[in-house]
Each structure stands twice: as structure tokens, then as C-alpha cells.
Scaffold this motif. Structure first.
Motif, PDB file in Angstrom:
ATOM      1  N   TYR A  31       0.779  -1.147   0.175  1.00  0.00           N
ATOM      2  CA  TYR A  31      -0.044   0.110   0.197  1.00  0.00           C
ATOM      3  C   TYR A  31       0.635   1.156   0.020  1.00  0.00           C
ATOM      4  O   TYR A  31       1.996   1.226   0.384  1.00  0.00           O
ATOM      5  CB  TYR A  31      -0.763  -0.037   1.261  1.00  0.00           C
ATOM      6  CG  TYR A  31      -1.776  -1.228   1.337  1.00  0.00           C
ATOM      7  CD1 TYR A  31      -1.508  -2.358   2.142  1.00  0.00           C
ATOM      8  CD2 TYR A  31      -2.765  -1.578   0.474  1.00  0.00           C
ATOM      9  CE1 TYR A  31      -2.185  -3.427   2.217  1.00  0.00           C
ATOM     10  CE2 TYR A  31      -3.490  -2.683   0.489  1.00  0.00           C
ATOM     11  CZ  TYR A  31      -3.190  -3.642   1.501  1.00  0.00           C
ATOM     12  OH  TYR A  31      -4.034  -4.687   1.412  1.00  0.00           O
ATOM     13  N   ARG A  32       0.108   2.320  -0.391  1.00  0.00           N
ATOM     14  CA  ARG A  32       0.777   3.644  -0.155  1.00  0.00           C
ATOM     15  C   ARG A  32       0.994   4.038   1.271  1.00  0.00           C
ATOM     16  O   ARG A  32      -0.179   4.011   2.021  1.00  0.00           O
ATOM     17  CB  ARG A  32       0.147   4.720  -1.011  1.00  0.00           C
ATOM     18  CG  ARG A  32       0.305   4.453  -2.593  1.00  0.00           C
ATOM     19  CD  ARG A  32      -0.768   5.462  -3.005  1.00  0.00           C
ATOM     20  NE  ARG A  32      -2.048   4.694  -3.323  1.00  0.00           N
ATOM     21  CZ  ARG A  32      -2.785   4.883  -4.171  1.00  0.00           C
ATOM     22  NH1 ARG A  32      -2.606   5.640  -5.052  1.00  0.00           N
ATOM     23  NH2 ARG A  32      -4.065   4.223  -4.216  1.00  0.00           N
ATOM     24  N   ILE A  33       2.251   4.367   1.829  1.00  0.00           N
ATOM     25  CA  ILE A  33       2.407   4.900   3.321  1.00  0.00           C
ATOM     26  C   ILE A  33       2.847   6.177   3.360  1.00  0.00           C
ATOM     27  O   ILE A  33       3.898   6.623   2.250  1.00  0.00           O
ATOM     28  CB  ILE A  33       3.489   3.788   3.670  1.00  0.00           C
ATOM     29  CG1 ILE A  33       3.167   2.341   3.613  1.00  0.00           C
ATOM     30  CG2 ILE A  33       3.639   4.361   4.979  1.00  0.00           C
ATOM     31  CD1 ILE A  33       1.767   2.102   4.373  1.00  0.00           C
ATOM     32  N   GLY A  34       2.284   6.954   3.976  1.00  0.00           N
ATOM     33  CA  GLY A  34       2.706   8.517   4.108  1.00  0.00           C
ATOM     34  C   GLY A  34       3.175   8.734   5.619  1.00  0.00           C
ATOM     35  O   GLY A  34       2.838   8.167   6.639  1.00  0.00           O
ATOM     36  N   TRP A  35       4.067   9.775   5.625  1.00  0.00           N
ATOM     37  CA  TRP A  35       4.355  10.324   6.968  1.00  0.00           C
ATOM     38  C   TRP A  35       3.794  11.669   6.978  1.00  0.00           C
ATOM     39  O   TRP A  35       3.777  12.527   6.059  1.00  0.00           O
ATOM     40  CB  TRP A  35       6.044  10.078   6.946  1.00  0.00           C
ATOM     41  CG  TRP A  35       6.298   9.171   7.226  1.00  0.00           C
ATOM     42  CD1 TRP A  35       7.325   8.319   6.424  1.00  0.00           C
ATOM     43  CD2 TRP A  35       6.649   8.404   8.792  1.00  0.00           C
ATOM     44  NE1 TRP A  35       7.551   7.174   7.269  1.00  0.00           N
ATOM     45  CE2 TRP A  35       7.406   7.374   8.545  1.00  0.00           C
ATOM     46  CE3 TRP A  35       6.110   8.827   9.888  1.00  0.00           C
ATOM     47  CZ2 TRP A  35       7.627   6.346   9.784  1.00  0.00           C
ATOM     48  CZ3 TRP A  35       6.468   8.091  11.044  1.00  0.00           C
ATOM     49  CH2 TRP A  35       7.230   6.971  10.872  1.00  0.00           C
ATOM     50  N   PHE A  36       3.142  12.008   7.977  1.00  0.00           N
ATOM     51  CA  PHE A  36       2.602  13.175   8.125  1.00  0.00           C
ATOM     52  C   PHE A  36       2.958  13.883   9.961  1.00  0.00           C
ATOM     53  O   PHE A  36       3.532  12.999  10.437  1.00  0.00           O
ATOM     54  CB  PHE A  36       1.059  13.114   8.374  1.00  0.00           C
ATOM     55  CG  PHE A  36       0.386  12.591   7.076  1.00  0.00           C
ATOM     56  CD1 PHE A  36       0.465  11.317   6.781  1.00  0.00           C
ATOM     57  CD2 PHE A  36       0.164  13.882   6.176  1.00  0.00           C
ATOM     58  CE1 PHE A  36      -0.147  10.923   5.720  1.00  0.00           C
ATOM     59  CE2 PHE A  36      -0.666  13.253   5.229  1.00  0.00           C
ATOM     60  CZ  PHE A  36      -0.738  11.798   4.616  1.00  0.00           C
ATOM     61  N   ARG A  37       2.938  15.034   9.786  1.00  0.00           N
ATOM     62  CA  ARG A  37       3.264  15.627  11.199  1.00  0.00           C
ATOM     63  C   ARG A  37       2.416  16.626  11.492  1.00  0.00           C
ATOM     64  O   ARG A  37       1.780  17.312  10.718  1.00  0.00           O
ATOM     65  CB  ARG A  37       4.909  16.162  11.163  1.00  0.00           C
ATOM     66  CG  ARG A  37       4.895  17.705  10.289  1.00  0.00           C
ATOM     67  CD  ARG A  37       6.717  17.691  10.136  1.00  0.00           C
ATOM     68  NE  ARG A  37       6.672  19.021   9.412  1.00  0.00           N
ATOM     69  CZ  ARG A  37       8.005  19.369   9.041  1.00  0.00           C
ATOM     70  NH1 ARG A  37       9.060  18.838   9.398  1.00  0.00           N
ATOM     71  NH2 ARG A  37       8.107  20.556   8.318  1.00  0.00           N
ATOM     72  N   GLN A  38       2.255  16.857  12.852  1.00  0.00           N
ATOM     73  CA  GLN A  38       1.553  18.088  13.095  1.00  0.00           C
ATOM     74  C   GLN A  38       2.107  18.779  14.299  1.00  0.00           C
ATOM     75  O   GLN A  38       2.690  18.267  15.548  1.00  0.00           O
ATOM     76  CB  GLN A  38       0.297  17.424  13.777  1.00  0.00           C
ATOM     77  CG  GLN A  38      -0.909  18.538  14.067  1.00  0.00           C
ATOM     78  CD  GLN A  38      -2.140  18.110  14.086  1.00  0.00           C
ATOM     79  OE1 GLN A  38      -2.598  16.905  14.258  1.00  0.00           O
ATOM     80  NE2 GLN A  38      -3.182  18.861  14.195  1.00  0.00           N
ATOM     81  N   ALA A  39       2.498  20.012  14.357  1.00  0.00           N
ATOM     82  CA  ALA A  39       2.955  20.893  15.207  1.00  0.00           C
ATOM     83  C   ALA A  39       1.781  21.630  15.888  1.00  0.00           C
ATOM     84  O   ALA A  39       0.728  21.535  15.738  1.00  0.00           O
ATOM     85  CB  ALA A  39       3.969  22.023  14.885  1.00  0.00           C
ATOM     86  N   PRO A  40       2.120  21.733  17.476  1.00  0.00           N
ATOM     87  CA  PRO A  40       1.105  22.337  18.357  1.00  0.00           C
ATOM     88  C   PRO A  40       0.538  23.612  17.687  1.00  0.00           C
ATOM     89  O   PRO A  40       1.328  24.408  17.214  1.00  0.00           O
ATOM     90  CB  PRO A  40       2.057  22.881  19.442  1.00  0.00           C
ATOM     91  CG  PRO A  40       3.005  21.745  19.589  1.00  0.00           C
ATOM     92  CD  PRO A  40       3.531  21.541  18.218  1.00  0.00           C
ATOM     93  N   GLY A  41      -0.759  23.758  17.714  1.00  0.00           N
ATOM     94  CA  GLY A  41      -1.600  24.795  17.099  1.00  0.00           C
ATOM     95  C   GLY A  41      -1.520  24.869  15.426  1.00  0.00           C
ATOM     96  O   GLY A  41      -2.105  25.751  14.958  1.00  0.00           O
TER      97      GLY A  41
END
Length: 126
Positions: free
Chosen positions: A32-42
């Protein structure tokens, strides 16, 4: 039960490196397609890298191009994100996710992904 687990986050000084890992039970990641994501505060979650299942084609957000590398180990059923020259803007919670569609290229759009891990935290001090 499908479960993704991210690991490898931590504290690092600016200019340093970390390697994140994404493993899964009950699914072969290379299909499958695998993605990396990120989320910073706010901030909103942003896609930073992905890899196609069959061909292994990759895609990167401009913010991480030439610094981050996505790769996979079939035997370990693991997808990695090598992060070099980390900067304070790279701090955040990092998630891996799978897109179970079987055609088309991977995207950096989080709504395209079906299953997510719980994330691993990266803190980069300046």
C-alpha cells in the motif's frame, strides 16, 4: 486487528538526525501507499513524505526535500523516515498512515489515508 506503530522520535538539537520507524500488524506495508505526516502544536497536520506500494515511488513536501528520506524494509515490514539536518520547525508529532487504494500515486493529503498510527513526538531544540 490492524495497528500501526511509530517509533524513533525524541529530543535532538538543531542540525541533528533521527530515524522514525513505522511498523504494522495484520497488513503488509509494501502493498500500500504509506505516508508520513506531522503536526506541530496549533498547526494543521501536514504531509511530508509518501511511498507507493508497488513501484516504491516517493514524494516529499518542499519543506523536507533533500533532508528527509523515506524507505522500507520488506523483511521487517517497516517503513522508515530518515530525518537529517533537523530544525526547530520540524518539531511535532509524526504519524504514519496507509492509503489502501491500489492504483495511482501516493499523495501528501491526509484525507486520502485510511489507517493511522498514534504518532511519535519529535522535539528539535535550536
Amino acid at each position: 486487528q490492524l495497528r500501526f506503530v511509530e517509533s524513533g522520535g525524541g529530543f535532538v538539537r538543531a542540525g541533528g538526525s533521527l530515524r522514525l520507524s513505522c511498523t504494522a500488524s495484520a497488513v503488509t506495508l509494501s502493498k500500500y501507499r504509506i505516508g508520513w505526516f506531522r503536526q506541530a502544536p496549533g498547526k494543521e497536520r501536514e504531509g511530508i513524505s509518501c511511498m507507493n506500494g508497488r513501484e516504491g515511488r516517493t514524494n516529499y513536501a518542499d519543506a523536507v526535500k533533500d533532508r528527509f528520506t523515506i524507505s522500507r524494509d520488506h523483511a521487517e515490514n517497516t517503513v522508515y523516515l530518515q530525518m537529517n539536518n533537523l530544525q526547530s520547525d520540524d518539531s511535532g508529532d509524526y504519524y504514519c498512515a496507509a492509503d489502501f487504494r491500489l492504483t495511482g500515486d501516493c499523495t501528501l493529503n491526509s484525507p486520502d489515508y485510511d489507517s493511522w498510527g498514534r504518532g511519535t513526538q519529535v522535539i528539535v531544540s535550536s
